[in-house]
Design a protein around this motif. Structure first.
Motif, PDB file in Angstrom:
ATOM      1  N   PRO A   6       6.196  65.270  35.626  1.00  0.00           N
ATOM      2  CA  PRO A   6       5.729  64.147  36.447  1.00  0.00           C
ATOM      3  C   PRO A   6       5.332  62.926  35.602  1.00  0.00           C
ATOM      4  O   PRO A   6       5.648  61.797  35.963  1.00  0.00           O
ATOM      5  N   LEU A   7       4.679  63.166  34.462  1.00  0.00           N
ATOM      6  CA  LEU A   7       4.277  62.050  33.596  1.00  0.00           C
ATOM      7  C   LEU A   7       5.499  61.315  33.062  1.00  0.00           C
ATOM      8  O   LEU A   7       5.577  60.086  33.131  1.00  0.00           O
ATOM      9  N   ARG A   8       6.464  62.055  32.559  1.00  0.00           N
ATOM     10  CA  ARG A   8       7.673  61.409  32.021  1.00  0.00           C
ATOM     11  C   ARG A   8       8.451  60.694  33.121  1.00  0.00           C
ATOM     12  O   ARG A   8       9.018  59.631  32.879  1.00  0.00           O
ATOM     13  N   SER A   9       8.473  61.260  34.296  1.00  0.00           N
ATOM     14  CA  SER A   9       9.153  60.587  35.416  1.00  0.00           C
ATOM     15  C   SER A   9       8.482  59.258  35.723  1.00  0.00           C
ATOM     16  O   SER A   9       9.164  58.256  35.959  1.00  0.00           O
ATOM     17  N   ARG A  10       7.149  59.237  35.718  1.00  0.00           N
ATOM     18  CA  ARG A  10       6.422  57.973  35.954  1.00  0.00           C
ATOM     19  C   ARG A  10       6.706  56.973  34.846  1.00  0.00           C
ATOM     20  O   ARG A  10       6.940  55.783  35.119  1.00  0.00           O
ATOM     21  N   LEU A  11       6.709  57.435  33.601  1.00  0.00           N
ATOM     22  CA  LEU A  11       6.979  56.537  32.471  1.00  0.00           C
ATOM     23  C   LEU A  11       8.403  55.983  32.544  1.00  0.00           C
ATOM     24  O   LEU A  11       8.624  54.787  32.318  1.00  0.00           O
ATOM     25  N   ARG A  12       9.367  56.841  32.867  1.00  0.00           N
ATOM     26  CA  ARG A  12      10.761  56.381  32.955  1.00  0.00           C
ATOM     27  C   ARG A  12      10.970  55.402  34.117  1.00  0.00           C
ATOM     28  O   ARG A  12      11.702  54.418  33.983  1.00  0.00           O
ATOM     29  N   ALA A  13      10.323  55.662  35.253  1.00  0.00           N
ATOM     30  CA  ALA A  13      10.426  54.742  36.387  1.00  0.00           C
ATOM     31  C   ALA A  13       9.806  53.398  36.041  1.00  0.00           C
ATOM     32  O   ALA A  13      10.365  52.344  36.358  1.00  0.00           O
ATOM     33  N   ALA A  14       8.661  53.430  35.366  1.00  0.00           N
ATOM     34  CA  ALA A  14       8.015  52.182  34.949  1.00  0.00           C
ATOM     35  C   ALA A  14       8.874  51.450  33.922  1.00  0.00           C
ATOM     36  O   ALA A  14       8.943  50.219  33.930  1.00  0.00           O
ATOM     37  N   LEU A  16      12.155  51.515  33.751  1.00  0.00           N
ATOM     38  CA  LEU A  16      13.253  50.890  34.495  1.00  0.00           C
ATOM     39  C   LEU A  16      12.777  49.609  35.181  1.00  0.00           C
ATOM     40  O   LEU A  16      13.457  48.570  35.128  1.00  0.00           O
ATOM     41  N   ASP A  17      11.595  49.660  35.794  1.00  0.00           N
ATOM     42  CA  ASP A  17      11.037  48.462  36.440  1.00  0.00           C
ATOM     43  C   ASP A  17      10.797  47.351  35.421  1.00  0.00           C
ATOM     44  O   ASP A  17      11.090  46.185  35.689  1.00  0.00           O
ATOM     45  N   ARG A  20      14.060  45.800  34.386  1.00  0.00           N
ATOM     46  CA  ARG A  20      14.565  44.907  35.437  1.00  0.00           C
ATOM     47  C   ARG A  20      13.801  43.587  35.456  1.00  0.00           C
ATOM     48  O   ARG A  20      14.367  42.535  35.740  1.00  0.00           O
ATOM     49  N   ALA A  21      12.499  43.659  35.183  1.00  0.00           N
ATOM     50  CA  ALA A  21      11.660  42.461  35.170  1.00  0.00           C
ATOM     51  C   ALA A  21      11.770  41.697  33.848  1.00  0.00           C
ATOM     52  O   ALA A  21      11.174  40.629  33.704  1.00  0.00           O
ATOM     53  N   ARG A  22      12.504  42.263  32.890  1.00  0.00           N
ATOM     54  CA  ARG A  22      12.664  41.663  31.563  1.00  0.00           C
ATOM     55  C   ARG A  22      11.311  41.457  30.868  1.00  0.00           C
ATOM     56  O   ARG A  22      11.071  40.446  30.231  1.00  0.00           O
ATOM     57  N   ASP A  23      10.447  42.454  31.025  1.00  0.00           N
ATOM     58  CA  ASP A  23       9.116  42.439  30.419  1.00  0.00           C
ATOM     59  C   ASP A  23       9.196  43.197  29.095  1.00  0.00           C
ATOM     60  O   ASP A  23       8.996  44.412  29.038  1.00  0.00           O
ATOM     61  N   LEU A  30       6.356  51.387  26.717  1.00  0.00           N
ATOM     62  CA  LEU A  30       6.828  52.594  27.391  1.00  0.00           C
ATOM     63  C   LEU A  30       7.814  53.380  26.536  1.00  0.00           C
ATOM     64  O   LEU A  30       7.777  54.618  26.505  1.00  0.00           O
ATOM     65  N   ARG A  31       8.670  52.676  25.819  1.00  0.00           N
ATOM     66  CA  ARG A  31       9.613  53.367  24.928  1.00  0.00           C
ATOM     67  C   ARG A  31       8.859  54.099  23.824  1.00  0.00           C
ATOM     68  O   ARG A  31       9.222  55.214  23.448  1.00  0.00           O
ATOM     69  N   THR A  32       7.821  53.469  23.300  1.00  0.00           N
ATOM     70  CA  THR A  32       7.019  54.107  22.258  1.00  0.00           C
ATOM     71  C   THR A  32       6.341  55.366  22.786  1.00  0.00           C
ATOM     72  O   THR A  32       6.318  56.402  22.112  1.00  0.00           O
ATOM     73  N   ALA A  33       5.788  55.294  23.985  1.00  0.00           N
ATOM     74  CA  ALA A  33       5.121  56.455  24.577  1.00  0.00           C
ATOM     75  C   ALA A  33       6.119  57.586  24.832  1.00  0.00           C
ATOM     76  O   ALA A  33       5.837  58.755  24.530  1.00  0.00           O
ATOM     77  N   LEU A  34       7.280  57.258  25.368  1.00  0.00           N
ATOM     78  CA  LEU A  34       8.298  58.283  25.616  1.00  0.00           C
ATOM     79  C   LEU A  34       8.793  58.890  24.305  1.00  0.00           C
ATOM     80  O   LEU A  34       9.005  60.108  24.217  1.00  0.00           O
ATOM     81  N   ALA A  35       8.948  58.064  23.276  1.00  0.00           N
ATOM     82  CA  ALA A  35       9.386  58.571  21.976  1.00  0.00           C
ATOM     83  C   ALA A  35       8.340  59.513  21.380  1.00  0.00           C
ATOM     84  O   ALA A  35       8.697  60.533  20.769  1.00  0.00           O
TER      85      ALA A  35
END
Length: 116
Positions: A6-14, A16-17, A20-23, A30-35
């Motif tokens: 569930p945590l990784r799914s939330r991180l991956r969805a965020a 993607l958002d 899309r927002a080019r933030d 988020l990439r650092t946290a997932l890595a």
């Protein structure tokens, strides 16, 4: 193969958002946290010098199962990332205030995803 939680799914969805927002700042955070989560699953290797003839041969011969992290393990890793961002915010507070603010904001965003 990476673990889905569930945590990784939330991180991956965020992530993607944010893409899309080019933030760029949020994408980087988020990439650092997932890595960090992916790296924690890696199996440590034993470095042993040996003859080339003794090396495993063939597809998958040197593969090892990745560790499976518990939800508590994942949360501890995310907490460490958040703590590192808070530390960076304190370190930059006097010298580079805009970076301090960015680090604090990144910590806030990860904290929000932690408890979501």
């Amino acid at each position: 193969m990476t673990t889905d939680s569930p945590l990784r799914s939330r991180l991956r969805a965020a992530l993607l958002d944010a893409r899309r927002a080019r933030d760029a700042e949020t994408v980087s955070t988020l990439r650092t946290a997932l890595a960090a989560l992916e790296n924690a699953e890696a199996v440590p290797t034993e470095r042993v010098a040996g003859a080339l003839e003794d090396a495993p041969v063939g597809v998958g011969a040197a593969e090892a199962e990745r560790r499976v992290l518990s939800e508590a393990d994942e949360l501890a890793i995310l907490d460490a990332e958040i703590a590192a961002l808070h530390d960076a915010g304190r370190a930059y507070a006097c010298s580079v205030p805009e970076r301090a603010a960015a680090a604090r904001e990144a910590a806030r965003r990860l904290g929000a995803l932690r408890g979501a």
